[in-house]
Design an enzyme around this catalytic site. Structure first.
Site, PDB file in Angstrom:
ATOM      1  N   ASP A 170       0.843  -1.190   0.000  1.00 28.82           N
ATOM      2  CA  ASP A 170       0.000   0.000   0.000  1.00 28.82           C
ATOM      3  C   ASP A 170       0.877   1.239   0.000  1.00 28.82           C
ATOM      4  O   ASP A 170       1.986   1.240   0.547  1.00 28.82           O
ATOM      5  CB  ASP A 170      -0.892   0.038   1.244  1.00 28.82           C
ATOM      6  CG  ASP A 170      -2.029  -0.972   1.184  1.00 28.82           C
ATOM      7  OD1 ASP A 170      -2.321  -1.470   0.093  1.00 28.82           O
ATOM      8  OD2 ASP A 170      -2.612  -1.255   2.244  1.00 28.82           O
ATOM      9  N   VAL A 171       0.363   2.322  -0.549  1.00 27.02           N
ATOM     10  CA  VAL A 171       1.145   3.551  -0.643  1.00 27.02           C
ATOM     11  C   VAL A 171       1.600   4.038   0.729  1.00 27.02           C
ATOM     12  O   VAL A 171       2.704   4.568   0.878  1.00 27.02           O
ATOM     13  CB  VAL A 171       0.345   4.644  -1.397  1.00 27.02           C
ATOM     14  CG1 VAL A 171      -0.938   4.998  -0.659  1.00 27.02           C
ATOM     15  CG2 VAL A 171       1.203   5.894  -1.605  1.00 27.02           C
TER      16      VAL A 171
END
Length: 348
Positions: A170-171
């Site tokens: 995930d970012v």
């Protein structure tokens, strides 16, 4: 941390769910669904949107109207069609325009590199590869620049937007990602992800006191039917099987530091699973349900606000090396923002 329990067999290969899912990089041309009893009477476009994050609801609507969706082998062109229990639905995915990861001179925190693989410590805030709305500043852009400087031929597997990339984070999640430098290495690593023999262990700080010193969370995950940007625990058949193990690493008055090992790689898996057992990850605005407001200490509440991303870090990674066949293990320390918060808890 490796647990003896075995994952439930699925009988079919994994496919990615979103651009930030920690799964294999292989997208099918069509997806097949069976309507579960819980979806009886739902609109066709609504049902399909709840089943996949590969494409948007507006794209699904257009696909239906363009004759790319069939129900019981019959084309259906009305998005408002009501689905019924047991119906077999096939969605032909819209053609995806290829994105190319162009070289950008972005610094990389390289943990290990040889002629087959590179292991990188991804910072929070960096997207893994170009996708919808993101064309630059990604890990893939940095890797292409790095490969070019070494005069290496880019791996073909993974495509132009994600050369050599086999899995993602995930970012907002920092930590370890392994990237293939050759097609052979990519295939070898992909097979290990497929068979779930790669071990990925995350450090996660959660709210509350986790009762058991170790445990297992086994709950299917799918798109939240009410909030499309979120994932949620869903009934099997609607959601996809997901399995996580956790072990308590350290306890505090209002928090628990966990080592979490995931055996599947669903979108937001750790965040959703820990929220499901009422111990959401600290500073996760999507799933923490405002738990920071329940912390009595103003100093700690302010420190949580300063984190600006979930306390989740991919800390350890082990797998079989594509060339030597030996098990290799890598680790990455907590980044400064997470370590500073942990030090604050220890001194409280």
């Amino acid at each position: 941390m490796t647990e003896p329990e075995q994952d439930k067999p699925t009988g079919k290969p994994e496919s990615i769910e979103t651009e930030e899912s920690d799964e294999l990089d292989s997208l099918p041309d069509t997806i097949n669904f069976t309507v579960p009893a819980e979806a009886e009477g739902a609109r066709l476009d609504t049902f399909l949107a709840s089943q996949t994050t590969i494409t948007s609801r507006s794209q699904i609507r257009r696909a239906i109207e363009q004759g790319k969706v069939s129900v019981k082998d019959q084309l259906v062109t009305k998005p408002a069609y009501e689905v019924h229990t047991g119906e077999q639905i096939q969605l032909v995915l819209p053609e995806r325009l290829p994105l190319e990861a162009r070289p950008e001179a972005i610094p990389l925190d390289i943990i290990h590199e040889d002629d087959q693989i590179i292991v990188v410590n991804k910072p929070s805030g960096m997207v893994t590869h170009p996708g919808a709305g993101v064309k630059s500043g990604t890990l893939a852009n940095a890797l292409v620049h790095h490969f070019n400087e070494q005069h290496l031929q880019l791996p073909r597997r993974g495509g132009a937007s994600r050369p050599g990339i086999v899995h993602r984070l995930d970012v907002g999640t920092s930590g370890l990602i392994v990237v293939a430098k050759t097609d052979h290495a990519h295939l070898h690593l992909a097979e290990q992800f497929q068979s779930r023999t790669i071990h990925k262990i995350y450090s996660a700080l959660t709210y509350g006191s986790v009762k058991e010193d170790r445990g297992k969370i086994e709950a299917a995950i799918g798109r939240d039917p009410n909030y499309r940007v979120k994932m949620a625990i869903r009934p099997e058949g609607i959601g996809r099987y997901a399995l996580s193990f956790y072990r308590v690493a350290e306890r505090f008055d209002d928090f628990t530091l966990l080592d979490v090992e995931i055996k599947t790689g669903r979108t937001h898996q750790i965040r959703v699973h820990l929220a499901h057992i009422k111990h959401p990850i600290v500073a996760d605005p999507t799933y923490d349900a405002g738990r920071a407001n329940m912390i009595k200490s103003p100093k700690l509440r302010a420190a949580i606000a300063r984190l600006e991303r979930p306390f989740l870090h991919a800390a350890r990674l082990s797998f079989t090396h594509p060339a030597s066949g030996e098990t290799v293990e890598f680790s990455a320390p907590l980044p400064n923002d997470l370590q500073t918060f942990l030090n604050l808890l220890r001194s409280a």
